[in-house]
Design a protein around this motif. Sequence first.
Motif, PDB file in Angstrom:
ATOM      1  N   ALA A  99       0.839  -1.200   0.000  1.00  0.00           N
ATOM      2  CA  ALA A  99       0.000   0.000   0.000  1.00  0.00           C
ATOM      3  C   ALA A  99       0.868   1.242   0.000  1.00  0.00           C
ATOM      4  CB  ALA A  99      -0.910   0.003   1.236  1.00  0.00           C
ATOM      5  N   ALA A 100       0.385   2.280  -0.643  1.00  0.00           N
ATOM      6  CA  ALA A 100       1.151   3.525  -0.710  1.00  0.00           C
ATOM      7  C   ALA A 100       1.074   4.257   0.612  1.00  0.00           C
ATOM      8  CB  ALA A 100       0.607   4.403  -1.838  1.00  0.00           C
ATOM      9  N   ASP A 101       2.138   4.954   0.909  1.00  0.00           N
ATOM     10  CA  ASP A 101       2.181   5.777   2.112  1.00  0.00           C
ATOM     11  C   ASP A 101       1.265   6.977   1.914  1.00  0.00           C
ATOM     12  OD1 ASP A 101       2.706   7.197   4.333  1.00  0.00           O
ATOM     13  OD2 ASP A 101       4.898   7.242   4.083  1.00  0.00           O
ATOM     14  N   PRO A 102       0.270   7.197   2.832  1.00  0.00           N
ATOM     15  CA  PRO A 102      -0.664   8.308   2.646  1.00  0.00           C
ATOM     16  C   PRO A 102       0.043   9.640   2.547  1.00  0.00           C
ATOM     17  CG  PRO A 102      -1.458   6.814   4.339  1.00  0.00           C
ATOM     18  CD  PRO A 102      -0.071   6.391   4.021  1.00  0.00           C
ATOM     19  N   ALA A 103       1.154   9.819   3.267  1.00  0.00           N
ATOM     20  CA  ALA A 103       1.853  11.104   3.228  1.00  0.00           C
ATOM     21  C   ALA A 103       2.552  11.320   1.897  1.00  0.00           C
ATOM     22  CB  ALA A 103       2.876  11.167   4.366  1.00  0.00           C
ATOM     23  N   ALA A 104       2.946  10.198   1.236  1.00  0.00           N
ATOM     24  CA  ALA A 104       3.681  10.326  -0.023  1.00  0.00           C
ATOM     25  C   ALA A 104       2.765  10.500  -1.214  1.00  0.00           C
ATOM     26  CB  ALA A 104       4.568   9.093  -0.238  1.00  0.00           C
ATOM     27  N   ALA A 105       1.504  10.078  -1.159  1.00  0.00           N
ATOM     28  CA  ALA A 105       0.569  10.144  -2.285  1.00  0.00           C
ATOM     29  C   ALA A 105      -0.716  10.776  -1.838  1.00  0.00           C
ATOM     30  CB  ALA A 105       0.302   8.738  -2.836  1.00  0.00           C
ATOM     31  N   PRO A 106      -0.845  12.103  -1.905  1.00  0.00           N
ATOM     32  CA  PRO A 106      -2.070  12.758  -1.497  1.00  0.00           C
ATOM     33  C   PRO A 106      -3.223  12.367  -2.395  1.00  0.00           C
ATOM     34  CG  PRO A 106      -0.614  14.279  -2.641  1.00  0.00           C
ATOM     35  CD  PRO A 106       0.158  13.050  -2.420  1.00  0.00           C
ATOM     36  N   ALA A 107      -4.383  12.273  -1.803  1.00  0.00           N
ATOM     37  CA  ALA A 107      -5.584  11.888  -2.559  1.00  0.00           C
ATOM     38  C   ALA A 107      -5.918  12.970  -3.563  1.00  0.00           C
ATOM     39  CB  ALA A 107      -6.762  11.666  -1.613  1.00  0.00           C
ATOM     40  N   ALA A 108      -6.451  12.573  -4.734  1.00  0.00           N
ATOM     41  CA  ALA A 108      -6.831  13.518  -5.787  1.00  0.00           C
ATOM     42  C   ALA A 108      -8.144  13.098  -6.376  1.00  0.00           C
ATOM     43  CB  ALA A 108      -5.756  13.564  -6.877  1.00  0.00           C
ATOM     44  N   THR A 109      -8.982  14.052  -6.622  1.00  0.00           N
ATOM     45  CA  THR A 109     -10.262  13.748  -7.253  1.00  0.00           C
ATOM     46  C   THR A 109     -10.033  13.492  -8.721  1.00  0.00           C
ATOM     47  OG1 THR A 109     -10.657  16.054  -7.758  1.00  0.00           O
ATOM     48  CG2 THR A 109     -11.433  15.255  -5.630  1.00  0.00           C
ATOM     49  N   GLY A 110     -11.086  12.927  -9.404  1.00  0.00           N
ATOM     50  CA  GLY A 110     -10.948  12.621 -10.823  1.00  0.00           C
ATOM     51  C   GLY A 110     -10.703  13.845 -11.652  1.00  0.00           C
ATOM     52  N   ARG A 111     -11.429  14.974 -11.410  1.00  0.00           N
ATOM     53  CA  ARG A 111     -11.261  16.177 -12.221  1.00  0.00           C
ATOM     54  C   ARG A 111      -9.911  16.827 -11.953  1.00  0.00           C
ATOM     55  NH1 ARG A 111     -15.066  17.315 -15.550  1.00  0.00           N
ATOM     56  NH2 ARG A 111     -17.219  16.755 -15.125  1.00  0.00           N
ATOM     57  N   GLU A 112      -9.400  16.748 -10.708  1.00  0.00           N
ATOM     58  CA  GLU A 112      -8.090  17.316 -10.416  1.00  0.00           C
ATOM     59  C   GLU A 112      -6.983  16.499 -11.073  1.00  0.00           C
ATOM     60  OE1 GLU A 112      -9.154  19.222  -6.053  1.00  0.00           O
ATOM     61  OE2 GLU A 112      -8.099  17.318  -6.221  1.00  0.00           O
ATOM     62  N   ALA A 113      -7.201  15.161 -11.193  1.00  0.00           N
ATOM     63  CA  ALA A 113      -6.160  14.312 -11.754  1.00  0.00           C
ATOM     64  C   ALA A 113      -6.122  14.386 -13.269  1.00  0.00           C
ATOM     65  CB  ALA A 113      -6.374  12.867 -11.318  1.00  0.00           C
ATOM     66  N   SER A 114      -7.243  14.795 -13.942  1.00  0.00           N
ATOM     67  CA  SER A 114      -7.281  14.842 -15.393  1.00  0.00           C
ATOM     68  C   SER A 114      -6.736  16.175 -15.896  1.00  0.00           C
ATOM     69  CB  SER A 114      -8.721  14.665 -15.889  1.00  0.00           C
ATOM     70  OG  SER A 114      -8.780  14.806 -17.284  1.00  0.00           O
ATOM     71  N   PRO A 115      -5.809  16.184 -16.873  1.00  0.00           N
ATOM     72  CA  PRO A 115      -5.263  17.446 -17.376  1.00  0.00           C
ATOM     73  C   PRO A 115      -6.229  18.209 -18.270  1.00  0.00           C
ATOM     74  CG  PRO A 115      -4.350  15.594 -18.586  1.00  0.00           C
ATOM     75  CD  PRO A 115      -5.169  15.014 -17.469  1.00  0.00           C
ATOM     76  N   PHE A 116      -7.279  17.541 -18.812  1.00  0.00           N
ATOM     77  CA  PHE A 116      -8.245  18.188 -19.686  1.00  0.00           C
ATOM     78  C   PHE A 116      -9.649  17.959 -19.141  1.00  0.00           C
ATOM     79  CE2 PHE A 116      -4.717  16.912 -22.467  1.00  0.00           C
ATOM     80  CZ  PHE A 116      -4.325  18.168 -22.917  1.00  0.00           C
ATOM     81  N   GLY A 117     -10.512  18.944 -19.354  1.00  0.00           N
ATOM     82  CA  GLY A 117     -11.911  18.783 -19.004  1.00  0.00           C
ATOM     83  C   GLY A 117     -12.642  17.949 -20.037  1.00  0.00           C
ATOM     84  N   LYS A 118     -13.797  17.446 -19.666  1.00  0.00           N
ATOM     85  CA  LYS A 118     -14.570  16.616 -20.586  1.00  0.00           C
ATOM     86  C   LYS A 118     -14.977  17.411 -21.830  1.00  0.00           C
ATOM     87  CE  LYS A 118     -17.465  13.719 -18.848  1.00  0.00           C
ATOM     88  NZ  LYS A 118     -18.660  13.099 -18.217  1.00  0.00           N
ATOM     89  N   GLY A 119     -15.332  18.675 -21.649  1.00  0.00           N
ATOM     90  CA  GLY A 119     -15.709  19.496 -22.788  1.00  0.00           C
ATOM     91  C   GLY A 119     -14.570  19.672 -23.773  1.00  0.00           C
ATOM     92  N   THR A 120     -13.336  19.835 -23.251  1.00  0.00           N
ATOM     93  CA  THR A 120     -12.185  19.999 -24.132  1.00  0.00           C
ATOM     94  C   THR A 120     -11.933  18.744 -24.950  1.00  0.00           C
ATOM     95  OG1 THR A 120     -11.192  21.511 -22.528  1.00  0.00           O
ATOM     96  CG2 THR A 120      -9.730  20.561 -24.195  1.00  0.00           C
ATOM     97  N   VAL A 121     -12.017  17.605 -24.291  1.00  0.00           N
ATOM     98  CA  VAL A 121     -11.797  16.339 -25.001  1.00  0.00           C
ATOM     99  C   VAL A 121     -12.864  16.130 -26.062  1.00  0.00           C
ATOM    100  CG1 VAL A 121     -11.661  13.843 -24.737  1.00  0.00           C
ATOM    101  CG2 VAL A 121     -10.622  15.321 -23.022  1.00  0.00           C
ATOM    102  N   LEU A 122     -14.119  16.445 -25.721  1.00  0.00           N
ATOM    103  CA  LEU A 122     -15.199  16.294 -26.683  1.00  0.00           C
ATOM    104  C   LEU A 122     -14.988  17.218 -27.882  1.00  0.00           C
ATOM    105  CD1 LEU A 122     -17.891  15.043 -27.446  1.00  0.00           C
ATOM    106  CD2 LEU A 122     -19.038  16.822 -26.121  1.00  0.00           C
ATOM    107  N   ALA A 123     -14.553  18.456 -27.638  1.00  0.00           N
ATOM    108  CA  ALA A 123     -14.306  19.391 -28.735  1.00  0.00           C
ATOM    109  C   ALA A 123     -13.204  18.873 -29.653  1.00  0.00           C
ATOM    110  CB  ALA A 123     -13.933  20.753 -28.182  1.00  0.00           C
TER     111      ALA A 123
END
Length: 438
Positions: free
Chosen positions: A10-34
């Motif tokens: 298991a990863a160390d919680p201090a070494a890998a902060p939790a990230a939401t799906g939108r924060e982890a994605s470099p592009f928004g859904k609208g951008t990808v769709l465009a």
Amino acid sequence: MSRAAFGAPAADPAAAPAATGREASPFGKGTVLAVLVVGLIAFLAMLWFISAGDTGGDRENDGGAHAASVGLNGYAGLVRLLDGAGHRVEVSRSPGGLETGDLLVISPSPYADPAEIGALLEARQYQGPTLVLLPKWRANTVPDRAPEEIRERFKQGWVRLGLAIETTWTDDLPAPYTFETALERLEPDDSAAWEAFGMAGNLPARTIKHALDRDTLEPLVSDSDGLMLAFNVLGEEGSDFYERAHWTVIVAEPDLVNNWGLADPARAAAALALVREAGYGEDTRVVFDLTLNGFSGAQNLLSLAFRPPFLAATLCLILALMIVGWRAFMRFGAVAASAPETGFGKARLVRNGAGLILRAKRMRLLAEPYAALAQRRIARALGLKRADEAAIDAALGQRLPDETPFSARAEALREAERPDDIVRAAKALDELARKLTP
């Protein structure tokens, strides 16, 4: 067996902060769709241009006597006249257009091959009516050496008419199409008159081109002296051609129907009546051929894909691709939060080892080592210095009093014999470890 079941660290919680799906994605859904939509449009445009190819464009508007020319001797005006009068008009660049059952309009050059024209007329005897427009003028576009003020007045496709010429290849046509042409040059004070279909008028030039009279030809348009300007090929009376063949109308004097001639309303009305006489009246569908003038567009599989009846299948394929793409886009959605991935080499090693164990059917040998590994992980998650089952149960009773004790879960794993039982017990330990990890 999954990686989770065999305890990837298991990863160390201090070494890998939790990230939401939108924060982890470099592009928004609208951008990808465009991006997908723009790419699809560009792809379809590319297919269209490949299929359409070079249809001629300005190259066809070369000052020749054909349906794409806007010069005095061209017939682009006749195309527009018929279209404006409600007729369905097509300018064909395909050899297949010569096989139409509608009225076919051809305008052979002065140097046409009589054998080719004769074979075409014979093939159309029982296929559909034909209107033949003979050439008359030598025409030239504005020369490059002309003064600039003159060249600026000429538009693309405009011509300067030269001498009128006879058509010699009509002498070598097969019977009953054989006839001869001649030129009649009037005096400067005379005007070239014509009459047909209850109408009359004058020709734009004092040089008249006509066909010499024959018993197998029926005059449709004549001049004031009875010279045949346009006629129908009847054939010998009583022959099969006379009784059954479609009409073949030949215009010996093209100034009746070319762009120069259509400048006069009376000649335009006569030209419209002549086309309807040659075809099927007001319901005539007209196909102007350009292949005899050297503008034949070769068809390929891609161009056929965008023509009926294959167009329906192409549209269905495009729609299916769009649905598949949209489904794939919605299938993955936003990036899920997860611990850092195991390196490629380690992941391959885990898969290979798991596959070897499954093939050897020795999963029961993993129960005891996995229980010990889970014991150390849970003890570390509880902050215990010693990985003792009793200490783990005591600490777990304070943190998660409603959970099954660790010792019971570990014992269930050690006693499991079947692969399904081993996996189920290992998942129970892994679930307990996840609940203790932030």
